[in-house]
Motif scaffolding. Structure first.
Motif, short mmCIF file in Angstrom:
data_model
loop_
_atom_site.label_atom_id
_atom_site.label_comp_id
_atom_site.label_asym_id
_atom_site.label_seq_id
_atom_site.Cartn_x
_atom_site.Cartn_y
_atom_site.Cartn_z
N ILE A 70 0.84 -1.19 0.00
CA ILE A 70 0.00 0.00 0.00
C ILE A 70 0.88 1.24 0.00
CG2 ILE A 70 -1.74 1.32 1.28
CD1 ILE A 70 -2.77 -1.30 2.43
N ASP A 71 0.60 2.15 -0.94
CA ASP A 71 1.30 3.42 -1.03
C ASP A 71 2.82 3.25 -1.15
OD1 ASP A 71 1.20 6.15 -1.31
OD2 ASP A 71 1.29 6.57 0.84
N ALA A 123 -4.67 5.74 -0.89
CA ALA A 123 -3.37 5.90 -1.54
C ALA A 123 -3.54 6.02 -3.05
CB ALA A 123 -2.47 4.71 -1.20
N ALA A 137 -2.69 9.35 -5.40
CA ALA A 137 -1.69 9.24 -6.47
C ALA A 137 -2.28 9.51 -7.85
CB ALA A 137 -1.09 7.83 -6.45
N THR A 153 -5.01 4.60 -11.41
CA THR A 153 -4.35 3.97 -10.28
C THR A 153 -5.20 2.81 -9.83
OG1 THR A 153 -5.38 5.54 -8.75
CG2 THR A 153 -3.18 6.07 -9.56
N ALA A 159 4.61 5.80 -5.73
CA ALA A 159 3.85 5.28 -4.60
C ALA A 159 2.37 5.56 -4.78
CB ALA A 159 4.35 5.91 -3.30
N GLY A 160 1.55 4.56 -4.50
CA GLY A 160 0.11 4.70 -4.57
C GLY A 160 -0.50 4.38 -5.91
N ASN A 213 -1.52 -0.78 -5.72
CA ASN A 213 -1.68 -1.26 -4.35
C ASN A 213 -2.25 -2.67 -4.39
OD1 ASN A 213 -1.41 1.56 -2.80
ND2 ASN A 213 -2.72 1.85 -4.59
#
Length: 477
Positions: A9-10, A50, A54, A170, A197-198, A201
């Motif tokens: 996650i993230d 997240a 993102a 995402t 990041a994000g 996930n």
């Protein structure tokens, strides 16, 4: 035993909010090979948050930069392909040769195809010569919940994750809790490829938990699901309150129409395709419809192929079939084999019980029924095991009617040397895909079905468009 309790996650691996362990069972040994955790609402919310945070930056990332990340992923995937094959073989029982040549290889192929698709996709285009100043824009839909099955893990993960990321979306991936190890390895590859990041996930969980949380989540813009029709219906109902897009790839009961003029290998090819992956494919040709003039010969040939189909351990190289994925799946297949016997189908190979020498593991005898009619349970229900039903027909129209007399419409098959007939029958079959004379569909062809086989298309440009909104803008100069 592997400890795989964390979620991705993230951009980092994190412990679950609440411990909820689940053992991953090796179907060949019936013993635990790993332990994961099932996610809670708090885990799902964290992953969705997240992905939501993102999304704006990833949406605005130029296509060329997205391509750099996807190309890096393709290289890493290729470098770790043997690890991926081993994970798939262990978690769902695919023989290692199949896991390398088809299971893991499918993921590599889809990544490559989507890279090619993305390079050539026009996200901005004029409406047409009649309206040159009306512009059509293709934009990412947003946060996508992706729910994938256990039978072809990387095939389905890459058919969803890669086009979603390519489109600028995402994602939150919930792989099957029965076979999660390959997806966790895939998450490692995503991290190594440098995605922000994000953007990607992963939360493990079951359908009633994380699956339901994702499909009803107000901050998830789209759900893409592959699995049973029953689960697809439940997901659609749960998603309705938030009016999110739902793309479904569901079950199948493929008909393989073998006409009298089919090539001599048609029957053997059809049986092997049915038994591939231990019968655990939604597009398997599980109903073999044979023109009366070739029927008796086809039954004898199919029985011989079934009796000569080896059943063996997943870790052994070779062309044998392995176990089915779980005790629940084994029990379902046994129930349906018995239903075929009880309803009067003629058992010509295989049958109930485990193959000789395989008392441990969820191994199923390769089974063939003859003299099946289309009202029998084994002709109506998706068995998802190495079980073939053979049905005779007398005319082309009758064959088409039998094939179409199903709640499903995913993949049908036609075997004939008459080119005009092949085209005529392909048009008449109510299915999203038709394969003729053993020729596979080309890379990037749309995968999906009619009726209760689903409502989406995966692969190539069609798969990319699944994750895009369409916007029309006037007075564009």
């Amino acid at each position: 035993m592997l400890d795989k309790r964390q979620f991705f996650i993230d951009g980092r691996w994190v412990a679950p909010a609440v411990a909820h362990d689940l053992e991953v069972i090796d179907p060949a040994t019936e013993t635990a090979c790993a332990v994961i955790s099932l996610g809670s609402a708090a885990d799902t919310d964290a992953a969705v948050a997240a992905a939501r945070a993102a999304f704006p930056a990833w949406r605005d990332t130029p296509v060329d930069e997205r391509l750099v990340r996807l190309e890096a992923l393709a290289r890493i995937y290729a470098e770790r392909a043997d690890e991926m094959a081993a994970a798939i073989s262990q978690e769902m029982g695919a023989p290692i040769s199949l896991a390398k040549a088809a299971q893991a290889a499918a993921g590599a192929g889809h990544i490559k195809t989507f890279i090619r698709t993305l390079r050539g996709f026009a996200f901005e285009r004029p409406l047409g010569e009649h309206a040159p100043n009306t512009r059509i824009l293709y934009e990412p839909i947003g946060v996508c919940g992706l729910i994938t099955p256990w039978n072809w893990p990387m095939n389905q993960v890459t058919l969803k994750v890669i086009p979603a990321l390519a489109a600028g979306c995402t994602v939150v991936l919930k792989p099957s809790e029965i076979a999660p190890l390959s997806s966790m390895l895939f998450a490692e590859m995503i991290a190594a490829a440098g995605f922000p990041a994000g953007v990607f996930n992963l939360v493990n969980g079951d359908g009633a938990g994380v699956g339901t949380q994702l499909s009803g989540h107000p901050d998830v813009d789209m759900i893409s699901f592959t699995g049973s029709t029953r689960a697809g219906i439940a997901i659609s109902k749960n998603a309705a309150d938030t009016v999110k897009r739902v793309s479904l790839e569901l079950g199948g009961k493929g008909a393989n129409l073998i006409f009298a003029d089919a090539d001599e290998k048609a029957v053997v090819r059809g049986v092997r395709r049915c038994f591939n992956n231990s019968g655990q494919s939604c597009n398997a040709p599980t109903r073999m419809l044979v023109e009366r003039a070739r029927y008796d010969q086809a039954v004898a040939t199919a029985a011989d192929v079934a009796r000569s189909t080896a059943v063996g351990q997943p870790g052994q190289e070779g062309t044998h079939i392995g176990p089915v994925v779980s005790a629940a799946q084994f029990d379902k297949i046994q129930r349906l084999i018995q239903a075929g016997i009880d309803e009067g189908a003629r058992l010509v190979a295989g049958g109930p019980g485990k193959p000789e020498g395989h008392g441990t593991g969820y191994f199923v005898r390769p089974t063939v029924f003859a003299d099946v009619n289309n009202t029998m349970t084994i002709a109506r229900e998706e068995i998802f095991g190495p079980v073939l039903s053979i049905i005779p027909f007398d005319t082309e129209d009758e064959a088409i009617a039998i094939a179409n007399d199903s709640p499903y419409g995913l993949t049908h098959y036609v075997q004939t040397q008459d080119t005009a007939r092949a085209k005529r029958v392909a048009r008449a079959l109510r299915a999203g895909m038709v394969e003729v004379n053993g020729q596979s569909l080309g890379a990037g062809a749309p995968f999906g079905g009619y009726k209760q086989s689903g409502n989406g298309r995966e692969g190539g440009a069609w798969g990319l468009e699944e994750f895009l909104e369409v916007k029309a803008v006037s007075d564009w100069h």
